[in-house]
Design a protein around this motif. Structure first.
Motif, PDB file in Angstrom:
ATOM      1  N   SER A 155       2.854 -15.139   5.685  1.00 52.19           N
ATOM      2  CA  SER A 155       2.003 -14.974   6.868  1.00 52.19           C
ATOM      3  C   SER A 155       2.618 -15.615   8.111  1.00 52.19           C
ATOM      4  O   SER A 155       2.280 -15.235   9.234  1.00 52.19           O
ATOM      5  N   THR A 165       3.750  -9.996  10.841  1.00 58.73           N
ATOM      6  CA  THR A 165       2.635  -9.730  11.745  1.00 58.73           C
ATOM      7  C   THR A 165       1.366  -9.512  10.917  1.00 58.73           C
ATOM      8  O   THR A 165       1.446  -9.217   9.716  1.00 58.73           O
ATOM      9  N   PRO A 166       0.196  -9.623  11.552  1.00 56.46           N
ATOM     10  CA  PRO A 166      -1.046  -9.338  10.817  1.00 56.46           C
ATOM     11  C   PRO A 166      -1.062  -7.922  10.235  1.00 56.46           C
ATOM     12  O   PRO A 166      -1.577  -7.708   9.131  1.00 56.46           O
ATOM     13  N   GLU A 167      -0.483  -6.958  10.940  1.00 59.95           N
ATOM     14  CA  GLU A 167      -0.428  -5.583  10.439  1.00 59.95           C
ATOM     15  C   GLU A 167       0.420  -5.505   9.170  1.00 59.95           C
ATOM     16  O   GLU A 167       0.068  -4.807   8.215  1.00 59.95           O
ATOM     17  N   GLU A 168       1.538  -6.221   9.159  1.00 60.37           N
ATOM     18  CA  GLU A 168       2.400  -6.230   7.978  1.00 60.37           C
ATOM     19  C   GLU A 168       1.697  -6.930   6.805  1.00 60.37           C
ATOM     20  O   GLU A 168       1.812  -6.487   5.657  1.00 60.37           O
ATOM     21  N   ASP A 222      -1.464  -6.951   6.264  1.00 60.21           N
ATOM     22  CA  ASP A 222      -2.513  -6.041   5.780  1.00 60.21           C
ATOM     23  C   ASP A 222      -1.986  -5.023   4.784  1.00 60.21           C
ATOM     24  O   ASP A 222      -2.749  -4.468   3.996  1.00 60.21           O
ATOM     25  N   GLU A 223      -0.692  -4.759   4.808  1.00 59.59           N
ATOM     26  CA  GLU A 223      -0.080  -3.802   3.878  1.00 59.59           C
ATOM     27  C   GLU A 223       0.079  -4.381   2.472  1.00 59.59           C
ATOM     28  O   GLU A 223       0.278  -3.653   1.510  1.00 59.59           O
ATOM     29  N   LYS A 250       0.815  -1.218   0.000  1.00 65.14           N
ATOM     30  CA  LYS A 250       0.000   0.000   0.000  1.00 65.14           C
ATOM     31  C   LYS A 250       0.845   1.261   0.000  1.00 65.14           C
ATOM     32  O   LYS A 250       0.396   2.305  -0.427  1.00 65.14           O
TER      33      LYS A 250
END
Length: 59
Positions: A27, A31-34, A36-37, A7
């Motif tokens: 995955s 991390t989940p935040e990473e 999401d990018e 993003k």
């Protein structure tokens, strides 16, 4: 190897038999935040020999 768009305009390098496999491997490391990018449907398949051409795009 696959280069997934992020993003923020950079790219994330991943390896796997397919794009889905590559995302699954990522995955386990990110991390989940990473995760999401990552724009999961925007990627290119590259050959390892050509990796040098894309290094400047990695984020």
């Amino acid at each position: 190897m696959y280069l997934f768009d992020l993003k923020n305009g950079k790219k994330k390098l991943a390896y796997g038999q397919s794009p889905e496999d590559a995302l699954e491997i990522l995955s386990k490391r990110l991390t989940p935040e990473e995760m999401d990018e990552i724009i999961k449907d925007k990627y290119i398949k590259i050959n390892q020999r050509k990796l040098q051409e894309y290094i400047h795009l990695l984020g």
